[in-house]
Write a protein that holds these residues in place. Sequence first.
Motif, mmCIF file in Angstrom:
data_model
loop_
_atom_site.group_PDB
_atom_site.id
_atom_site.type_symbol
_atom_site.label_atom_id
_atom_site.label_comp_id
_atom_site.label_asym_id
_atom_site.label_seq_id
_atom_site.Cartn_x
_atom_site.Cartn_y
_atom_site.Cartn_z
ATOM 1 N N ILE A 186 -64.198 -60.237 30.680
ATOM 2 C CA ILE A 186 -64.094 -61.084 31.877
ATOM 3 C C ILE A 186 -63.648 -60.247 33.059
ATOM 4 C CG2 ILE A 186 -61.691 -61.830 31.483
ATOM 5 C CD1 ILE A 186 -62.644 -64.658 32.455
ATOM 6 N N HIS A 208 -60.469 -62.426 39.143
ATOM 7 C CA HIS A 208 -60.814 -63.535 40.034
ATOM 8 C C HIS A 208 -61.590 -63.013 41.241
ATOM 9 C CE1 HIS A 208 -58.508 -66.311 37.849
ATOM 10 N NE2 HIS A 208 -57.327 -65.989 38.286
ATOM 11 N N HIS A 209 -62.445 -63.828 41.791
ATOM 12 C CA HIS A 209 -63.180 -63.477 43.008
ATOM 13 C C HIS A 209 -63.960 -62.192 42.797
ATOM 14 C CE1 HIS A 209 -60.795 -66.625 44.531
ATOM 15 N NE2 HIS A 209 -59.687 -65.952 44.308
ATOM 16 N N ALA A 210 -64.378 -61.969 41.576
ATOM 17 C CA ALA A 210 -65.132 -60.773 41.256
ATOM 18 C C ALA A 210 -66.276 -61.162 40.345
ATOM 19 C CB ALA A 210 -64.223 -59.737 40.597
ATOM 20 N N LEU A 213 -72.317 -54.683 28.360
ATOM 21 C CA LEU A 213 -72.022 -54.531 29.787
ATOM 22 C C LEU A 213 -73.172 -53.844 30.511
ATOM 23 C CD1 LEU A 213 -68.249 -53.478 29.776
ATOM 24 C CD2 LEU A 213 -69.194 -55.677 30.442
ATOM 25 N N LEU A 214 -73.778 -52.888 29.844
ATOM 26 C CA LEU A 214 -74.897 -52.155 30.452
ATOM 27 C C LEU A 214 -76.037 -53.127 30.746
ATOM 28 C CD1 LEU A 214 -75.634 -49.261 31.165
ATOM 29 C CD2 LEU A 214 -76.621 -49.009 28.886
ATOM 30 N N LEU A 254 -72.041 -56.028 39.298
ATOM 31 C CA LEU A 254 -70.992 -55.995 38.269
ATOM 32 C C LEU A 254 -70.350 -54.609 38.172
ATOM 33 C CD1 LEU A 254 -69.548 -57.351 35.864
ATOM 34 C CD2 LEU A 254 -71.507 -56.689 34.435
ATOM 35 N N LEU A 255 -71.128 -53.566 38.451
ATOM 36 C CA LEU A 255 -70.624 -52.200 38.261
ATOM 37 C C LEU A 255 -69.339 -51.934 39.040
ATOM 38 C CD1 LEU A 255 -74.033 -50.312 38.357
ATOM 39 C CD2 LEU A 255 -72.551 -50.648 36.358
ATOM 40 N N GLN A 256 -69.232 -52.505 40.235
ATOM 41 C CA GLN A 256 -68.047 -52.235 41.065
ATOM 42 C C GLN A 256 -66.876 -53.141 40.750
ATOM 43 O OE1 GLN A 256 -67.843 -49.633 42.810
ATOM 44 N NE2 GLN A 256 -69.938 -49.290 42.143
ATOM 45 N N LEU A 257 -67.109 -54.158 39.940
ATOM 46 C CA LEU A 257 -66.079 -55.173 39.738
ATOM 47 C C LEU A 257 -65.181 -54.820 38.564
ATOM 48 C CD1 LEU A 257 -68.332 -58.250 40.400
ATOM 49 C CD2 LEU A 257 -66.689 -57.197 41.941
ATOM 50 N N PRO A 258 -63.897 -55.170 38.666
ATOM 51 C CA PRO A 258 -62.978 -54.795 37.582
ATOM 52 C C PRO A 258 -63.087 -55.736 36.379
ATOM 53 C CG PRO A 258 -61.748 -55.777 39.419
ATOM 54 C CD PRO A 258 -63.197 -55.797 39.799
ATOM 55 N N ILE A 259 -63.076 -55.147 35.197
ATOM 56 C CA ILE A 259 -62.975 -55.907 33.945
ATOM 57 C C ILE A 259 -61.485 -56.026 33.637
ATOM 58 C CG2 ILE A 259 -63.470 -55.908 31.459
ATOM 59 C CD1 ILE A 259 -65.989 -56.261 33.064
ATOM 60 N N VAL A 260 -61.021 -57.237 33.423
ATOM 61 C CA VAL A 260 -59.592 -57.470 33.206
ATOM 62 C C VAL A 260 -59.236 -57.563 31.726
ATOM 63 C CG1 VAL A 260 -57.785 -59.223 33.525
ATOM 64 C CG2 VAL A 260 -59.205 -58.537 35.434
ATOM 65 N N HIS A 297 -70.179 -51.840 25.183
ATOM 66 C CA HIS A 297 -70.853 -50.953 26.132
ATOM 67 C C HIS A 297 -72.287 -51.420 26.364
ATOM 68 C CE1 HIS A 297 -72.472 -47.169 27.745
ATOM 69 N NE2 HIS A 297 -71.227 -46.890 28.037
#
Lengths: 390, 94, 463
Positions: free
Chosen positions: A230, A233-235, A305-306, A315-321, A302
Amino acid sequence: MPAADVVVVGGGIVGCAVVQHLARALPDARIVLLDRGAIAGATSGSCMGHLMVTPDDAQHYALSATSVGMWRALADEAGGFDYNPTGALYLADSADDLALLPQLQQQFAQHGDAAAVLDARQLRELEPGLAHDLPGALFYRGDGVVLPMPACSAMLRLAQRANARVLVQPFTTVTAIERAGDRVAGVVTAGGRVAARHVVVAGGVWTPELAATAGVPRLPIVPRAGNLAITAHHASPIRTQLLEIAYLRVAHGAAQADPLQTAVDGGAHAVNMQPQSLGGCLIGSTRQFRGMDRTLNRELLHRSLLRAARYAPGLLQLPIVRTWVGLRPYSLDKLPLIGPWPHVDGLWIASGHEGLGVTLAPVTGHLIAQQIARRECAVDPTPYLPARCA
Amino acid sequence: MSGGSGDGGAGPGAVTFAFAGRSVTARAGTTIAMALWEHGTQVLRHSSRDGAPRGVLCNMGVCYECLVRIDGALVRACTTVVRGGMVVEPGGRP
Amino acid sequence: MTATIDADVGIIGAGPGGMAAALELARAGLAVVVLDEGLGAGGQIFRQLPPGHRARVPAPEPPSHAHGHRLLADLAASAVRVEARATVWDAAPGRLWFEQDGASRLLRCREIVLAPGAYDRCIPFPGWTLPGVITAGAAQVMVRGFGVRPGMRALVAGSGPLLLPTVTALLAARVRVVAALEAAPRRAMLAALPGVLRSGERLREAFYYARQLLRAGVRLRWGHTVFAVAGDGRVQRATIGRVDGDGRPLRATARELEVDVVCAGFGLVPSIELAQCLGCDVIWNAVRGGWCVATAAFGRTSRDDVYAVGEIAGIGGAEVALAEGRAAAAAIVGRRRGSAPPPAVERRVRAVRRAADAMLAAFPVLPGLFELADDATIVCRCEDVPRAQLRAAAAMHGATARAIKLGCRAGMGPCQARICGPNLQACNDAAIVRGGGPAFDVPVVQVPLKPVRTATILDAPRG
């Protein structure tokens, strides 16, 4: 503990739905829900809340569409679980995929429902966050998203409102289901016996071992692990829930690996992404038979996500929490087990939903409650009767 | 009002960036969070649930209260060094 | 810059523990790489200004900071390689994956020394989410690490030895400290005395703090704490008052102060996540901050080739970290050479640990402080979960940390339950704080260890 009329073993989404429907059908019955851990603490706390209508045949359609309708009603009545009728986009990535879209559309049409085939331009308009080279998609309006854990609490709150004798007891392990001859007598817990007229086993991947304590030969339900991730937020790179066409094959098609050979399954994945109400995005999904192992499969994650980034490059720039693993209860004949166990009077099974546990929880609750109360069911329960496994 | 001596005028080692559309001048080598604090800006985002203003809590990269948005990415203002020309937006809803 | 770095020993944390270990290992001829999340070496306690910055106002330092300067000078002159701005997000034996300036990198090594330190324990109170409420550690980072004045009129509140360096850092930045509040009762000072006396270093520090406070006319008020903070979008007022011996607020004693920054610090929590990811056993030690990495002599953990040093083996301060860093290095060098490390090194560790434990035992987490929050107070800041929702979740799902998380999403945000995790069960029922044993759930660890970009995960070097 005093005697109960019904004991439900397993406080996940299915068990909570069973309790909710039972409480309404039998407002004076003493209903006890037991879970060895937290409510929604196992698979229901590790899954996606996808409400998915499956149009592949009339019965699947009836079951899933009815259940999704029940979710809508639940949201109107209770709320608090971020019910969101997002619909779903089935994305094509190839000419083969594209060719399947009209077939899929036709499946919905056969049941009197409707889905729209979108071309590349229409797809970009609907979902600007998608990769620009996707040839098209099918948009089906009937799917939705919920948060499963608060949904469990919402169902239990409704149950307690409808029936003052509903007792919810997490952290209470049921070690055995007791019989008196051909009838259920109750359950045994660490804190003592609970006598009961009916016992419903909604134990997810633990259903076979629980039912075995009542003499039921090992039920054909095995765990099928799924990795999830996941974002913050806001990502979220997307606004609509989406799946790739391959999802239908991976999730609902023939299992690519032997479910019983858990050492050899390398796992499969197919994109299913869900925007959350606070703007994060849930990314799934993978499938692997590996017994009860819940350690993260980094390799599969992996790949997952790829593939997700292929469809939604933002998605590439967004942080996975967070990442985690859940175990879906996979039924070997791909149909859930919902109904009475034929040889033990008062023993009921409600399990084996694989990736449709959240979708089908309300209708499962309904089918169990109606059958216990000897009333008519909104859909034909026959295909799901556990008797077929006896 | 809290903050530094407020004289971060452009000079050697000064860096200018934008936050929420406003120009901010900072000493090179400092973090976005500290540059903004010196500039008198403590509000870095608003909470999704109730819109309440939020800002730095731990200043050491642990609490993630200070998330701000740069080029589509969400980063911690307290661990990100300022760069000239950076366009920083508050964290929270884009 | 290559994505993959190879070293003999990988060290996490360039604070006193990490630096001490690195220097000893480098002296023994080993190739050492240190990963630190900050802008440079020093850790939290020996924070330095960024390169090229001169403090606008020179800030006087406690005597112990001389250690920091020496370590940093030695480090700069050594062959130790420090990789700053590195956030570790995954680990396996001999493998540390980190994100640095947007790049995805891997450190390969044989032994790993973990010295990632600790972070401030936060206890929620009404208004604590207002901009301008910062941790005690944050105030020190601001002053020592950036030369920034946190405010003009500060309230310092909390419990434990960290309050004094926080007050003196503020005073050094010429902030008016309107009140300095220690929640523990005055007798805690006597209880802490043996620990202070055991260490010449600590005694010197104690005199330094006493002098600074006296000079500034600031009195540490025992048995007091912050009750609430208010303001229009930022800190403008604080309500303070007395607490009883258990930390319970005595509401009748409440009074208001005008402040523009509140520095709150209720002790430290060891950062054990990376150790857990590597499979190290953890152990509950209430005096040392709760869940700590279980260590034997010389910092050995339950995992071969993984050593735990400083705060993560239990809160103990810089003196302990220095000694344990040296001890772990000695053990690694000894093992490589096939010889036993010198026992004197471990004896030193035990002596400083005894002193630190004696002092910390005087400042337990006070259960009554969990009554500061009311039902509307946010407990999980990431997910904005107020206490009422947390209690409802506990009632329905169960009273464990996991059950509470499932019921109300507390702990599911980007801080990964670092801030709220230690408080979930206590905010539901503070009685858990009173219990002697490890009633608190072990934190659940998962990957990524800190949020990182999807690209970082996808670009992670294999091998």
